[in-house]
Design a protein around this motif. Sequence first.
Motif, PDB file in Angstrom:
ATOM      1  N   SER A   7       0.845  -1.205   0.000  1.00 14.17           N
ATOM      2  CA  SER A   7       0.000   0.000   0.000  1.00 14.17           C
ATOM      3  C   SER A   7       0.879   1.252   0.000  1.00 14.17           C
ATOM      4  CB  SER A   7      -0.916   0.000   1.234  1.00 14.17           C
ATOM      5  OG  SER A   7      -0.157   0.159   2.415  1.00 14.17           O
ATOM      6  N   HIS A   8       0.255   2.358  -0.393  1.00 14.78           N
ATOM      7  CA  HIS A   8       0.992   3.625  -0.533  1.00 14.78           C
ATOM      8  C   HIS A   8       0.338   4.757   0.247  1.00 14.78           C
ATOM      9  CE1 HIS A   8       3.700   2.119  -3.635  1.00 14.78           C
ATOM     10  NE2 HIS A   8       2.660   1.371  -3.994  1.00 14.78           N
ATOM     11  N   SER A   9       1.176   5.710   0.662  1.00 16.95           N
ATOM     12  CA  SER A   9       0.702   6.906   1.360  1.00 16.95           C
ATOM     13  C   SER A   9       1.195   8.146   0.607  1.00 16.95           C
ATOM     14  CB  SER A   9       1.250   6.934   2.789  1.00 16.95           C
ATOM     15  OG  SER A   9       2.610   7.349   2.778  1.00 16.95           O
ATOM     16  N   SER A  12       4.732   8.717  -0.798  1.00 14.70           N
ATOM     17  CA  SER A  12       5.100   8.499  -2.210  1.00 14.70           C
ATOM     18  C   SER A  12       3.923   8.982  -3.053  1.00 14.70           C
ATOM     19  CB  SER A  12       5.500   7.044  -2.497  1.00 14.70           C
ATOM     20  OG  SER A  12       4.444   6.135  -2.294  1.00 14.70           O
ATOM     21  N   ASP A  13       3.253   8.090  -3.783  1.00 14.58           N
ATOM     22  CA  ASP A  13       2.200   8.565  -4.677  1.00 14.58           C
ATOM     23  C   ASP A  13       0.799   8.142  -4.238  1.00 14.58           C
ATOM     24  OD1 ASP A  13       2.481   5.918  -5.320  1.00 14.58           O
ATOM     25  OD2 ASP A  13       3.051   6.240  -7.413  1.00 14.58           O
ATOM     26  N   GLY A  14       0.637   7.811  -2.952  1.00 13.14           N
ATOM     27  CA  GLY A  14      -0.708   7.564  -2.436  1.00 13.14           C
ATOM     28  C   GLY A  14      -1.438   8.871  -2.160  1.00 13.14           C
ATOM     29  N   ASP A  37       5.775   2.393   0.515  1.00 13.28           N
ATOM     30  CA  ASP A  37       5.923   3.551  -0.367  1.00 13.28           C
ATOM     31  C   ASP A  37       7.091   3.342  -1.329  1.00 13.28           C
ATOM     32  OD1 ASP A  37       3.893   5.506   0.048  1.00 13.28           O
ATOM     33  OD2 ASP A  37       4.676   5.807   2.085  1.00 13.28           O
ATOM     34  N   HIS A  38       6.980   3.959  -2.500  1.00 12.79           N
ATOM     35  CA  HIS A  38       8.052   3.889  -3.499  1.00 12.79           C
ATOM     36  C   HIS A  38       9.302   4.577  -2.957  1.00 12.79           C
ATOM     37  CE1 HIS A  38       5.310   2.713  -6.776  1.00 12.79           C
ATOM     38  NE2 HIS A  38       4.473   3.644  -6.360  1.00 12.79           N
ATOM     39  N   ASP A  39      10.396   3.830  -2.850  1.00 12.96           N
ATOM     40  CA  ASP A  39      11.740   4.386  -2.612  1.00 12.96           C
ATOM     41  C   ASP A  39      11.807   5.316  -1.400  1.00 12.96           C
ATOM     42  OD1 ASP A  39      12.378   3.140  -5.099  1.00 12.96           O
ATOM     43  OD2 ASP A  39      11.551   4.862  -6.161  1.00 12.96           O
ATOM     44  N   PHE A 248      -2.946  -0.463  -2.947  1.00 10.16           N
ATOM     45  CA  PHE A 248      -3.872   0.668  -2.778  1.00 10.16           C
ATOM     46  C   PHE A 248      -3.112   1.986  -2.831  1.00 10.16           C
ATOM     47  CE2 PHE A 248      -6.003   3.550   0.360  1.00 10.16           C
ATOM     48  CZ  PHE A 248      -7.192   3.750  -0.330  1.00 10.16           C
ATOM     49  N   HIS A 249      -3.632   2.926  -3.654  1.00  9.18           N
ATOM     50  CA  HIS A 249      -3.072   4.285  -3.718  1.00  9.18           C
ATOM     51  C   HIS A 249      -4.026   5.323  -3.148  1.00  9.18           C
ATOM     52  CE1 HIS A 249       0.004   2.519  -6.300  1.00  9.18           C
ATOM     53  NE2 HIS A 249       0.663   3.662  -6.266  1.00  9.18           N
ATOM     54  N   GLY A 250      -5.322   5.094  -3.264  1.00  8.21           N
ATOM     55  CA  GLY A 250      -6.262   6.071  -2.723  1.00  8.21           C
ATOM     56  C   GLY A 250      -7.675   5.737  -3.153  1.00  8.21           C
TER      57      GLY A 250
HETATM   58 MN    MN Z   1       2.510   4.104  -7.257  1.00 11.26          MN
END
Ligand code: MN
Length: 275
Positions: A7-9, A12-14, A37-39, A248-250
Amino acid sequence: MKVDLHSHSTCSDGLLSPVDLVERAVQRGVDMLALTDHDELAGLGAAHAAAEQWGLRLIDGVEISVQWEATTLHIVGLGIGIAHVPLIEGLAAIRTGREQRAQRIAESLTAAGIAGSLEGARRYAKNPELVSRAHFARYLVETGHARDTNAVFRNYLTPGKPGYVSHQWAGLGDALHWINGSGGVAVLAHPGRYPLNQQQCERLLGEFVGLGGVAVEVVTGSHAPDEFVTWARYARRFGLRASAGSDFHGPGEGYRDVGNVPVLPAGCDPVWSVF
Ligand code: MN
Ligand code: AMP
Ligand code: MN
Ligand code: MN
């Protein structure tokens, strides 16, 4: 037990802050969540504090951008040690590269007649060190170049289309070395998404296992149900465990909400049994 290991927040790009992501996961009945999160590791502290308050098991994660031959891959690290200096420094170098790539993406879009995209993408990037194609995609939706972000990626930002630029990410060996050195386990993310034929997939999996990779994502928001079966078979053949995550991004973006993760096919060894 409800598990979501991808999952992302907004780090990064969430679209949700780490705290809001954890609260949404709790509301949706998730027992174990990995923030990947990405990187970037910056969201893990706040996510932990929220998870502790709600009794959610939070796994420290990251999704590392890798260049393997001609293909960009994503390697998820789970249960990583967030104080491991080579991991911290390696991710910082990738984020520096992202800044230069963002400028080249914007130049490519300008050449295609789309102005102001670097500033536009930056407005969506809550973490200034982490400009992703997803931020450019949101700007292209805002300016009416596509109906939604999925439509953006059909016409822009992908190989052969305006706004796509090649980029040198980390090496596969580097990413595995950082993850394993930190005490985490490496997972090949959404393998069905890469433009690789069967022979190339086998070569990748062989190399991944040789470098100490532990699992593949069998269930992910990027796979159709028949791909769950395909990748469960690959996992068994290569002695790899299986992971599962929504990516999940949003709300309203992507196919799966946090926690909306179908069960693994029979015969898989779940990666979360190592935690
Ligand atoms: Mn992404
Ligand atoms: P980057 O790491 O900057 O190259 O951006 C990759 C991100 O773009 C992914 O993690 C997704 O958030 C988004 N993305 C890539 N391909 C697609 C797609 N086909 N549809 C929607 N989002 C995508
Ligand atoms: Mn990914
Ligand atoms: Mn992801």
